[in-house]
Design a protein around this motif. Structure first.
Motif, PDB file in Angstrom:
ATOM      1  N   ARG A  16      22.345  22.988   2.686  1.00 44.66           N
ATOM      2  CA  ARG A  16      21.499  21.980   3.311  1.00 44.66           C
ATOM      3  C   ARG A  16      20.025  22.639   3.534  1.00 44.66           C
ATOM      4  N   VAL A  17      20.238  23.705   4.332  1.00 50.22           N
ATOM      5  CA  VAL A  17      19.002  24.389   4.739  1.00 50.22           C
ATOM      6  C   VAL A  17      18.533  24.979   3.709  1.00 50.22           C
ATOM      7  N   HIS A  18      19.111  25.557   2.684  1.00 54.38           N
ATOM      8  CA  HIS A  18      18.260  26.184   1.444  1.00 54.38           C
ATOM      9  C   HIS A  18      18.111  25.469   0.276  1.00 54.38           C
ATOM     10  N   ARG A  19      18.636  23.967   0.357  1.00 57.80           N
ATOM     11  CA  ARG A  19      18.440  22.703  -0.373  1.00 57.80           C
ATOM     12  C   ARG A  19      19.022  23.477  -1.860  1.00 57.80           C
ATOM     13  N   ILE A  20      20.279  23.850  -1.778  1.00 61.72           N
ATOM     14  CA  ILE A  20      20.946  24.144  -3.086  1.00 61.72           C
ATOM     15  C   ILE A  20      21.431  22.853  -3.451  1.00 61.72           C
ATOM     16  N   THR A  21      21.541  22.741  -4.791  1.00 58.99           N
ATOM     17  CA  THR A  21      22.101  21.347  -5.505  1.00 58.99           C
ATOM     18  C   THR A  21      22.990  21.983  -6.751  1.00 58.99           C
ATOM     19  N   GLY A  22      22.650  22.999  -7.656  1.00 56.92           N
ATOM     20  CA  GLY A  22      23.188  23.414  -8.521  1.00 56.92           C
ATOM     21  C   GLY A  22      24.549  23.747  -8.687  1.00 56.92           C
ATOM     22  N   PRO A  23      25.523  23.626  -9.502  1.00 55.42           N
ATOM     23  CA  PRO A  23      26.877  24.259  -9.375  1.00 55.42           C
ATOM     24  C   PRO A  23      27.100  25.600  -9.425  1.00 55.42           C
ATOM     25  N   ASN A  24      26.084  26.179 -10.127  1.00 54.65           N
ATOM     26  CA  ASN A  24      25.970  27.707 -10.343  1.00 54.65           C
ATOM     27  C   ASN A  24      25.420  28.537  -9.369  1.00 54.65           C
ATOM     28  N   GLN A  25      24.422  27.923  -8.467  1.00 59.09           N
ATOM     29  CA  GLN A  25      23.734  28.412  -7.620  1.00 59.09           C
ATOM     30  C   GLN A  25      24.626  29.180  -6.335  1.00 59.09           C
ATOM     31  N   ILE A  26      24.142  30.348  -6.128  1.00 61.91           N
ATOM     32  CA  ILE A  26      24.915  31.063  -4.866  1.00 61.91           C
ATOM     33  C   ILE A  26      24.594  30.579  -3.610  1.00 61.91           C
ATOM     34  N   VAL A  27      25.403  30.460  -2.758  1.00 62.43           N
ATOM     35  CA  VAL A  27      25.126  29.883  -1.315  1.00 62.43           C
ATOM     36  C   VAL A  27      24.807  31.348  -0.621  1.00 62.43           C
ATOM     37  N   PRO A  28      23.768  31.750  -0.036  1.00 64.23           N
ATOM     38  CA  PRO A  28      23.576  32.983   0.683  1.00 64.23           C
ATOM     39  C   PRO A  28      24.205  32.880   2.071  1.00 64.23           C
ATOM     40  N   MET A  29      25.552  33.041   1.758  1.00 61.86           N
ATOM     41  CA  MET A  29      26.499  33.070   2.880  1.00 61.86           C
ATOM     42  C   MET A  29      27.844  34.221   2.368  1.00 61.86           C
ATOM     43  N   ASN A  30      27.936  35.224   2.938  1.00 60.09           N
ATOM     44  CA  ASN A  30      28.887  36.319   2.499  1.00 60.09           C
ATOM     45  C   ASN A  30      30.202  35.628   2.534  1.00 60.09           C
ATOM     46  N   ILE A  31      30.819  36.326   1.243  1.00 58.70           N
ATOM     47  CA  ILE A  31      32.324  35.632   1.154  1.00 58.70           C
ATOM     48  C   ILE A  31      33.377  36.015   2.242  1.00 58.70           C
ATOM     49  N   PHE A  32      32.780  37.046   3.033  1.00 57.67           N
ATOM     50  CA  PHE A  32      33.809  37.766   4.053  1.00 57.67           C
ATOM     51  C   PHE A  32      33.935  36.685   5.299  1.00 57.67           C
ATOM     52  N   TRP A  33      32.996  35.840   5.254  1.00 57.41           N
ATOM     53  CA  TRP A  33      33.366  34.718   6.297  1.00 57.41           C
ATOM     54  C   TRP A  33      34.460  33.848   6.253  1.00 57.41           C
ATOM     55  N   LEU A  34      35.092  33.778   4.894  1.00 60.10           N
ATOM     56  CA  LEU A  34      36.351  33.157   4.642  1.00 60.10           C
ATOM     57  C   LEU A  34      37.415  34.228   5.174  1.00 60.10           C
ATOM     58  N   MET A  35      37.156  35.435   5.457  1.00 63.68           N
ATOM     59  CA  MET A  35      38.343  36.401   5.487  1.00 63.68           C
ATOM     60  C   MET A  35      39.385  36.093   6.804  1.00 63.68           C
ATOM     61  N   PRO A  36      38.801  35.422   7.933  1.00 58.24           N
ATOM     62  CA  PRO A  36      39.696  34.955   9.152  1.00 58.24           C
ATOM     63  C   PRO A  36      40.848  34.047   8.774  1.00 58.24           C
ATOM     64  N   GLN A  37      40.639  33.017   7.958  1.00 56.90           N
ATOM     65  CA  GLN A  37      41.508  32.078   7.352  1.00 56.90           C
ATOM     66  C   GLN A  37      42.426  32.588   6.497  1.00 56.90           C
ATOM     67  N   TYR A  38      42.195  33.666   5.794  1.00 48.98           N
ATOM     68  CA  TYR A  38      43.083  34.379   4.854  1.00 48.98           C
ATOM     69  C   TYR A  38      43.957  35.182   5.951  1.00 48.98           C
ATOM     70  N   VAL A  39      43.494  35.859   6.864  1.00 53.97           N
ATOM     71  CA  VAL A  39      44.101  36.828   7.569  1.00 53.97           C
ATOM     72  C   VAL A  39      45.137  35.892   8.543  1.00 53.97           C
ATOM     73  N   LEU A  40      44.668  34.914   8.922  1.00 56.75           N
ATOM     74  CA  LEU A  40      45.674  34.247   9.794  1.00 56.75           C
ATOM     75  C   LEU A  40      46.687  33.560   8.827  1.00 56.75           C
ATOM     76  N   LEU A  41      46.519  33.112   8.099  1.00 57.70           N
ATOM     77  CA  LEU A  41      47.499  32.538   7.213  1.00 57.70           C
ATOM     78  C   LEU A  41      48.363  33.646   6.710  1.00 57.70           C
ATOM     79  N   GLY A  42      48.080  34.910   6.493  1.00 64.21           N
ATOM     80  CA  GLY A  42      49.073  36.012   6.233  1.00 64.21           C
ATOM     81  C   GLY A  42      50.049  36.218   7.702  1.00 64.21           C
ATOM     82  N   ILE A  43      49.273  36.279   8.883  1.00 60.34           N
ATOM     83  CA  ILE A  43      50.168  36.367   9.945  1.00 60.34           C
ATOM     84  C   ILE A  43      51.181  35.346  10.153  1.00 60.34           C
ATOM     85  N   ALA A  44      50.766  34.008   9.859  1.00 59.23           N
ATOM     86  CA  ALA A  44      51.751  32.661   9.961  1.00 59.23           C
ATOM     87  C   ALA A  44      52.788  33.249   9.018  1.00 59.23           C
TER      88      ALA A  44
END
Length: 583
Positions: A432-460
């Motif tokens: 919303r902040v960067h007004r991104i609407t296109g399906p191929n536009q890259i969100v300026p947010m590093n993919i490593f923000w998703l790492m905690p959910q992956y790590v916790l699912l591995g521990i679980a």
């Protein structure tokens, strides 16, 4: 040669001869098995981790269809072991069922590699844009996938239970070794999965899908050669019942037929064989438990029908299956959460900044390697530190009970999906902040923000996946341990189908009229955060259901007559544990 040198659980070699305990089984036999498991898991995750991307980029399927097809295939891989386990327990035995099924598995891998390699069997591409796949290409591709699923049906449950068979339950030293077996068995699985999510996914996206599928195909064939080299030292369980599943039907039918009869005042008055029967047959006697008492009517001595009653051991075997079914039902939602790793988590990652340096981009599916890495780190810590620490405090050989282990895993999983929800809310905020609407536009947010959910699912998963496999093997009736472990695999399979159903229904319901679907083709203009919030709610409710079901569960208690006048008891007690779950 002295009789005492033979295994005490009655295992035999491939030709049906009693085996020498010191020369067979244990970890020296399992070494050949874990090699196969590592390569098989590499093959499976090499397909599953990135299949959703192949379907969308190469076969041009939409997001919902690709997620549904991935879940349907993954579900089939985990459901078909029901058939494989039945064939093993009732007809061929684990070794020969595995042998036939592994050949089908390899054939499917060869077909799949061919499907993505030959120009005539894959869509033609120009400048990175692929044409729509023909009916023949799609048909051959999916036949290859489901051939693999059929082969997996006879290998998945039988190879793990065959490994557990290499340890003698009635040898105290081997029984202690077996406590660690499932932990290290899954460790080998995680190694295969790690190579798939780190190496094969990169190879598929950068060097070619044919090479990415060809490597695990060759590895699988090599691992089969290694497996058969260990044949002389393998132990094989002897089938003591012609139709193991037949007792379930007989007990249920007899209990229904005797439903109007009164139960005797004492369980000792129910029908049971004399001890001599169990000495001669080598079977284990299962003790009476005061649950599912309506089934006790199958063992009433004078049923009035002229047909012989069932024994208490047969009735208790049926009770065990009913009890495991209750636990199985509350594992379906956790399996649905696990299904996100290879579907929506991957699609979510493709919208984010995956740059690592100036020229390297991380494949979205490779983030699944953090699930595997957390498992690889957690398994040794659990086995070498957590278990001994808790064993000194609880006196339980496993440190904590099997159901306590599952409860901890399910709780961690709830935290993981909560974090996934928070991360998706943040991603939507950045959009919303960067007004991104296109399906191929890259969100300026590093993919490593998703790492905690992956790590916790591995521990679980260290707690719940390994715990479930061990629980269903340990609690199954003696002659149904292959079928018993299909509770584990089928739970994952049904969880995948449930996720497919949920994704389809949520898309249809939320996308009605002019409304935006929560799970649209354009994840930058959808509400995946709402879907994750929905999963969080049902996961929390399911955790409560698990606590209730586990409080009702009673572990099996069985004995085996090893010689006349000597009974060895399995270490199962009925005391109440600190978490309120029965030990």
């Amino acid at each position: 040669m002295e009789i005492k040198d033979f295994t005490r659980d009655g295992t035999v070699d491939l030709h049906g001869r009693p085996v020498i305990a010191s020369k067979t089984g244990k970890w020296k036999a399992c070494a050949f098995l874990v090699g196969y498991e590592a390569f098989e898991r590499m093959a499976f995750y090499g397909i599953a981790s990135n299949l959703v991307n192949y379907l969308t980029t190469q076969l041009h399927e939409d997001t919902v269809s690709s997620v549904r097809n991935v879940n349907s295939w993954s579900g089939s891989v985990w459901i078909t072991p029901i058939l494989g386990a039945y064939v093993a327990d009732a007809f061929l035995g684990r070794f020969w069922t595995f042998t036939v099924s592994s050949l089908i598995y390899v054939m499917g891998m060869i077909m799949l590699t061919t499907a993505v390699s030959l120009k005539s069997l894959k869509p033609t591409c120009s400048d990175g844009v692929c044409n729509k796949a023909s009916t023949l290409q799609i048909t051959f591709f999916y036949i290859s996938l489901y051939t693999i699923a059929l082969g997996a049906g006879g290998t998945k449950t039988n190879i793990s239970t065959f490994g557990a068979d290499q340890f003698d339950d009635f040898n105290p030293h081997e029984k202690e070794l077996k406590v660690s077996f499932f932990n290290w068995w899954m460790f080998s699985s995680f190694l295969g999965a790690l190579f798939a999510t780190l190496g094969l996914v990169y190879i598929q996206e950068n060097l070619g899908w044919g090479l990415g599928y060809g490597i695990p195909t060759i590895g699988l064939m090599v691992s089969l050669v290694l497996f058969y080299l260990g044949t002389p030292i393998y132990r094989h369980k002897v089938r003591k019942t012609k139709s193991p599943a037949g007792d379930l039907i007989r007990v249920s039918v007899t209990a229904f037929r005797n439903r109007k009869l009164q139960l005797p005042e004492s369980p000792a008055q129910l029908h049971e064989h004399e001890r001599r029967h169990y000495i001669d047959s080598g079977k284990r006697q299962v003790h009476y438990t005061p649950i599912f008492r309506f089934l006790d009517k199958a063992a009433v001595k004078d049923g009035g029908s002229g047909k012989p009653p069932c024994t208490v051991t047969q009735v208790e075997g049926t009770k065990l299956v009913f009890g495991m079914l209750l636990i199985w039902l509350v594992t379906l939602v956790p399996s649905t959460i696990w299904a996100q790793i290879n579907t929506l988590f991957v699609k979510q990652g493709t919208t984010m900044d995956r740059s690592l340096g100036s020229s390297f981009r991380i494949p979205a599916a490779s983030l699944g390697s953090f699930v595997t890495l957390s498992m690889l780190i957690s398994v040794p810590m659990y086995d070498r530190y957590f278990v001994p620490f808790m064993r000194r405090r609880t006196g339980n050989p496993r440190g904590i009970t099997l159901l306590q282990r599952l409860g901890i895993g399910f709780f961690i999983q709830v935290i993981a999906i909560a974090i996934a929800y928070v991360m998706e809310v943040r991603r939507m905020h950045v959009i919303r902040v960067h007004r991104i609407t296109g399906p191929n536009q890259i969100v300026p947010m590093n993919i490593f923000w998703l790492m905690p959910q992956y790590v916790l699912l591995g521990i679980a998963d260290v707690f719940n996946a390994i715990g479930l496999l061990e629980f269903f093997y340990d609690q199954s009736p003696e002659d149904m341990q292959s079928l018993g472990t299909t509770f584990f695999t089928s739970g994952i399979g049904v969880g995948n189908f449930l996720n497919s159903f949920l994704v389809t229904m949520v898309d249809k319901i939320t996308g009605r009229g002019e409304h935006k679907s929560w799970i649209g083709d354009n994840l930058n203009d959808s509400h995946l955060d709402y879907y994750y919030g929905f999963l969080l709610v049902i996961s929390t409710l399911n955790l409560g259901a698990f606590l209730w079901a586990s409080s009702k569960y009673v572990y099996k208690r069985e004995t085996k007559e090893v010689n006349e006048g000597c009974i060895e008891m399995d270490s199962k007690t009925l005391e109440i544990s600190p978490l309120g779950l029965q030990v």
